[in-house]
Structures are given as C-alpha cells and as structure tokens.
Design a protein around this motif. Structure first.
Motif, PDB file in Angstrom:
ATOM      1  N   LEU A 118      -5.359  30.741 -11.907  1.00 42.46           N
ATOM      2  CA  LEU A 118      -4.173  31.069 -12.237  1.00 42.46           C
ATOM      3  C   LEU A 118      -2.826  30.053 -11.669  1.00 42.46           C
ATOM      4  CD1 LEU A 118      -2.294  32.612 -14.210  1.00 42.46           C
ATOM      5  CD2 LEU A 118      -1.990  34.272 -12.411  1.00 42.46           C
ATOM      6  N   TYR A 119      -3.021  30.035 -10.623  1.00 44.66           N
ATOM      7  CA  TYR A 119      -2.042  29.125  -9.869  1.00 44.66           C
ATOM      8  C   TYR A 119      -2.205  27.688 -10.326  1.00 44.66           C
ATOM      9  CZ  TYR A 119       0.614  26.892  -6.131  1.00 44.66           C
ATOM     10  OH  TYR A 119       1.351  26.154  -5.415  1.00 44.66           O
ATOM     11  N   GLN A 120      -3.483  27.076 -10.524  1.00 46.34           N
ATOM     12  CA  GLN A 120      -3.596  25.457 -10.981  1.00 46.34           C
ATOM     13  C   GLN A 120      -3.075  25.774 -12.599  1.00 46.34           C
ATOM     14  OE1 GLN A 120      -4.214  23.311  -9.120  1.00 46.34           O
ATOM     15  NE2 GLN A 120      -4.469  24.252  -7.325  1.00 46.34           N
ATOM     16  N   TYR A 121      -3.523  26.523 -13.332  1.00 47.70           N
ATOM     17  CA  TYR A 121      -2.982  26.736 -14.575  1.00 47.70           C
ATOM     18  C   TYR A 121      -1.424  26.657 -14.753  1.00 47.70           C
ATOM     19  CZ  TYR A 121      -2.770  28.408 -19.365  1.00 47.70           C
ATOM     20  OH  TYR A 121      -2.019  28.364 -20.877  1.00 47.70           O
TER      21      TYR A 121
ATOM     22  N   TRP B 235       6.601  35.986   1.461  1.00 45.27           N
ATOM     23  CA  TRP B 235       6.472  35.299   2.812  1.00 45.27           C
ATOM     24  C   TRP B 235       5.438  35.587   3.631  1.00 45.27           C
ATOM     25  CZ3 TRP B 235      10.233  38.832   0.879  1.00 45.27           C
ATOM     26  CH2 TRP B 235      11.145  38.274   0.048  1.00 45.27           C
ATOM     27  N   LEU B 236       4.524  36.698   3.304  1.00 41.83           N
ATOM     28  CA  LEU B 236       3.629  37.453   4.099  1.00 41.83           C
ATOM     29  C   LEU B 236       2.326  37.496   3.615  1.00 41.83           C
ATOM     30  CD1 LEU B 236       5.731  40.432   5.468  1.00 41.83           C
ATOM     31  CD2 LEU B 236       5.322  38.507   6.778  1.00 41.83           C
ATOM     32  N   ASP B 237       1.321  37.060   4.249  1.00 39.90           N
ATOM     33  CA  ASP B 237      -0.152  37.195   3.823  1.00 39.90           C
ATOM     34  C   ASP B 237      -0.652  38.455   4.574  1.00 39.90           C
ATOM     35  OD1 ASP B 237      -2.707  36.818   3.025  1.00 39.90           O
ATOM     36  OD2 ASP B 237      -3.057  34.947   4.371  1.00 39.90           O
ATOM     37  N   PHE B 238      -0.157  39.787   4.153  1.00 39.77           N
ATOM     38  CA  PHE B 238      -0.480  40.906   4.668  1.00 39.77           C
ATOM     39  C   PHE B 238      -1.787  41.446   4.216  1.00 39.77           C
ATOM     40  CE2 PHE B 238       1.618  42.124   0.543  1.00 39.77           C
ATOM     41  CZ  PHE B 238       0.825  42.817   0.054  1.00 39.77           C
ATOM     42  N   THR B 239      -2.246  42.262   5.178  1.00 41.31           N
ATOM     43  CA  THR B 239      -3.720  43.008   5.044  1.00 41.31           C
ATOM     44  C   THR B 239      -3.482  44.334   4.786  1.00 41.31           C
ATOM     45  OG1 THR B 239      -3.811  43.176   7.347  1.00 41.31           O
ATOM     46  CG2 THR B 239      -4.828  41.286   6.162  1.00 41.31           C
ATOM     47  N   SER B 240      -2.266  44.981   5.102  1.00 39.19           N
ATOM     48  CA  SER B 240      -2.017  46.417   4.796  1.00 39.19           C
ATOM     49  C   SER B 240      -0.652  46.800   4.349  1.00 39.19           C
ATOM     50  CB  SER B 240      -2.483  47.373   6.098  1.00 39.19           C
ATOM     51  OG  SER B 240      -1.475  47.394   6.982  1.00 39.19           O
ATOM     52  N   PHE B 241      -0.429  47.806   3.899  1.00 38.91           N
ATOM     53  CA  PHE B 241       1.007  48.065   3.178  1.00 38.91           C
ATOM     54  C   PHE B 241       1.283  49.576   3.314  1.00 38.91           C
ATOM     55  CE2 PHE B 241       4.686  48.147   0.566  1.00 38.91           C
ATOM     56  CZ  PHE B 241       5.343  47.150   0.881  1.00 38.91           C
ATOM     57  N   SER B 242       2.462  49.903   3.429  1.00 39.11           N
ATOM     58  CA  SER B 242       2.702  51.374   3.123  1.00 39.11           C
ATOM     59  C   SER B 242       4.152  51.366   2.654  1.00 39.11           C
ATOM     60  CB  SER B 242       2.921  52.315   4.448  1.00 39.11           C
ATOM     61  OG  SER B 242       3.768  51.705   5.607  1.00 39.11           O
ATOM     62  N   HIS B 243       4.417  52.361   1.705  1.00 33.63           N
ATOM     63  CA  HIS B 243       5.848  52.470   0.903  1.00 33.63           C
ATOM     64  C   HIS B 243       6.637  53.374   1.704  1.00 33.63           C
ATOM     65  CE1 HIS B 243       4.983  49.869  -2.684  1.00 33.63           C
ATOM     66  NE2 HIS B 243       3.709  50.328  -2.373  1.00 33.63           N
TER      67      HIS B 243
ATOM     68  N   LYS C  19       1.927  36.513   0.003  1.00 34.52           N
ATOM     69  CA  LYS C  19       1.912  35.109  -0.124  1.00 34.52           C
ATOM     70  C   LYS C  19       0.775  34.518  -0.789  1.00 34.52           C
ATOM     71  CE  LYS C  19       2.691  31.363   3.045  1.00 34.52           C
ATOM     72  NZ  LYS C  19       3.052  31.056   4.559  1.00 34.52           N
ATOM     73  N   TYR C  20       0.901  33.675  -1.621  1.00 30.95           N
ATOM     74  CA  TYR C  20      -0.340  32.956  -2.116  1.00 30.95           C
ATOM     75  C   TYR C  20      -0.869  31.744  -1.086  1.00 30.95           C
ATOM     76  CZ  TYR C  20      -3.111  29.577  -4.883  1.00 30.95           C
ATOM     77  OH  TYR C  20      -4.124  29.038  -5.138  1.00 30.95           O
ATOM     78  N   ASN C  21      -2.137  31.875  -0.721  1.00 29.01           N
ATOM     79  CA  ASN C  21      -2.728  31.115   0.319  1.00 29.01           C
ATOM     80  C   ASN C  21      -3.297  29.733  -0.281  1.00 29.01           C
ATOM     81  OD1 ASN C  21      -4.654  29.956   2.154  1.00 29.01           O
ATOM     82  ND2 ASN C  21      -4.717  31.764   3.428  1.00 29.01           N
ATOM     83  N   THR C  22      -2.866  28.646  -0.216  1.00 31.65           N
ATOM     84  CA  THR C  22      -3.105  27.486  -0.799  1.00 31.65           C
ATOM     85  C   THR C  22      -4.370  26.880  -0.428  1.00 31.65           C
ATOM     86  OG1 THR C  22      -1.938  26.124   0.810  1.00 31.65           O
ATOM     87  CG2 THR C  22      -0.874  26.547  -1.413  1.00 31.65           C
TER      88      THR C  22
ATOM     89  N   LYS D  37      -6.031  32.619  -2.756  1.00 31.07           N
ATOM     90  CA  LYS D  37      -5.957  34.065  -3.106  1.00 31.07           C
ATOM     91  C   LYS D  37      -4.478  34.668  -2.829  1.00 31.07           C
ATOM     92  CE  LYS D  37     -11.137  35.186  -1.847  1.00 31.07           C
ATOM     93  NZ  LYS D  37     -11.938  35.932  -1.155  1.00 31.07           N
ATOM     94  N   ILE D  38      -4.292  35.777  -3.165  1.00 35.48           N
ATOM     95  CA  ILE D  38      -3.073  36.642  -2.924  1.00 35.48           C
ATOM     96  C   ILE D  38      -3.234  37.993  -2.328  1.00 35.48           C
ATOM     97  CG2 ILE D  38      -2.630  37.022  -5.237  1.00 35.48           C
ATOM     98  CD1 ILE D  38       0.506  36.479  -4.734  1.00 35.48           C
ATOM     99  N   PRO D  39      -2.726  38.333  -1.466  1.00 30.98           N
ATOM    100  CA  PRO D  39      -2.847  39.878  -1.197  1.00 30.98           C
ATOM    101  C   PRO D  39      -2.292  40.819  -2.088  1.00 30.98           C
ATOM    102  CG  PRO D  39      -1.206  38.766   0.288  1.00 30.98           C
ATOM    103  CD  PRO D  39      -1.758  37.597  -0.390  1.00 30.98           C
ATOM    104  N   LEU D  40      -3.029  41.770  -2.531  1.00 29.86           N
ATOM    105  CA  LEU D  40      -2.424  42.707  -3.498  1.00 29.86           C
ATOM    106  C   LEU D  40      -2.527  44.163  -2.954  1.00 29.86           C
ATOM    107  CD1 LEU D  40      -1.265  43.616  -6.211  1.00 29.86           C
ATOM    108  CD2 LEU D  40      -3.552  43.413  -7.187  1.00 29.86           C
TER     109      LEU D  40
END
Length: 212
Positions: A37-40, A146-154, A171-174, A178-181
């Motif tokens: 998707l990024y390249q497209y 800005w962040l390549d996170f591995t966990s998240f809480s709301h 943050k998208y990792n070039t 991959k992007i964290p979701l």
C-alpha cells in the motif's frame, strides 16, 4: 439499525456475560504489512494516511461484526459506519474529523481533505463534535505516526458503552514495511477470532486496492 434477535443469535449468552463488565473491551496489537500500500500510494501520489483510513472503513463495511453495536442495552447491526479520526491541529492539540465512507478513493480523498482542513480551524468542542460524538455509527480511529508501539491502552470512563471499535495506527517502518495497529473491540460483540478475520479482510482490501 437492525435489532439482533437474541433468541437466535449464537452470541446471546456471550453478550449477557460481557455487556455489563466495568471494562468490557479487549485489545489486540499487530504489525500490519502495508508495504504494498505504501509503495502504491507513493507511485500514484495518493495520501498514505487517507488510503489506510479509506481501506479501514471499507473493511469495516465488508466484515459485519465490526458494525455491531449496543443501543439501549441491546445488540444491533448497523448498515453503514463513519470514521471519527483524531488529527493534529497547528497548536499541537487534536481534533476529531468525521469521515464518511465512499466506494472510490478519489471521492473519499476530496471529502477527507475538506473535512480535515475545516476541522483543524475549529475548536475541539465544535458544532460537528456536538452533532456527531456519542452516536453509534462511528469507528474511532487514532493515529500516532511518531511511535512504533507494541501495546496501547485508551482512556475510558464508566458510562454506557456503545461497543464502538477503536483502531490506532502507529509509525510506518520503512525497513519492514509494517505499521503497528491496535484494535479494541467490545467482548460482548466480538472475540479474538473476529478480530483475526477483520485483519484478514483488511489485508485483502489492501491487496485488491493495490491491483487497480
């Protein structure tokens, strides 16, 4: 909105089990492969941000469990959803932009650009905020580029939950493509299997989009 018939819904007992939990959401964080998707987007001069939001909305419409909600303490099925997207204003505070779903990207991109520009010029408690927040037909989407996170809480409160899914992109990792979701869903409406199937649906949506 279509009411769910609890007498014939396989999740009826699961719904009763989880609906009144103090914190009924569960979270899954994944590394989503979006290199194609990024390249497209780069080659077609499309906004990467707008593209993954557009495809997230498309996947939510294609996978019905993502459109289940709780209204008046009962499960209902939506026919369509909108995105409530957190965006950064010039003063480094956030605003909520409300994006409608469209079948084609060009229409969505034009709509999203207009909404974003308008939103960023207004206060957080805007007329759009007063009109839209608290409605069931939303997908809550945040972006932390800005962040390549591995966990998240709301942040959350003890009010009545509508069961709205919450997506957070990082943050998208070039290097890895991959992007964290982060994906939060209400356990009365969905289980881990459903999250996995939504991710599969999202991935297939990306592949189909990039083949055009």
């Amino acid at each position: 909105m279509t009411p769910i018939d609890l007498n014939n819904w396989p999740r009826a007992q699961h719904f009763e089990l989880f609906k009144n939990f103090t914190q009924p959401y569960f979270n899954v964080c994944i590394q989503l492969d979006v290199q194609q998707l990024y390249q497209y987007c780069k080659s077609h001069q499309h906004s990467f941000f707008q593209s993954y939001i557009f495809l997230a909305l498309r996947a939510c419409h294609q996978y019905q469990p993502m459109q289940l909600r709780i209204v008046d303490d009962k499960p209902i099925q939506l026919q369509s959803t909108r995105a409530s997207v957190v965006e950064l204003a010039a003063d480094d505070t956030f605003r909520f932009s409300y994006f409608n779903a469209y079948d084609d990207f060009s229409t969505f991109a034009k709509h999203a650009h207009q909404v974003s520009e308008s939103t960023k010029q207004q206060s957080l408690f805007s007329a759009a905020f007063a009109k839209t927040e608290g409605q069931a037909d939303l997908i809550h989407i945040s972006v932390l580029p800005w962040l390549d996170f591995t966990s998240f809480s709301h942040a959350h409160h003890q009010g009545t939950s509508l069961g709205i899914p919450k997506l957070v992109f990082g943050k998208y990792n070039t290097e890895t493509g991959k992007i964290p979701l982060s994906i939060d869903v209400h356990h009365a409406l969905m289980d881990g299997l459903h999250v996995a199937r939504f991710v599969d649906c999202y991935t297939e949506s990306i592949k189909a989009y990039c083949k055009k």
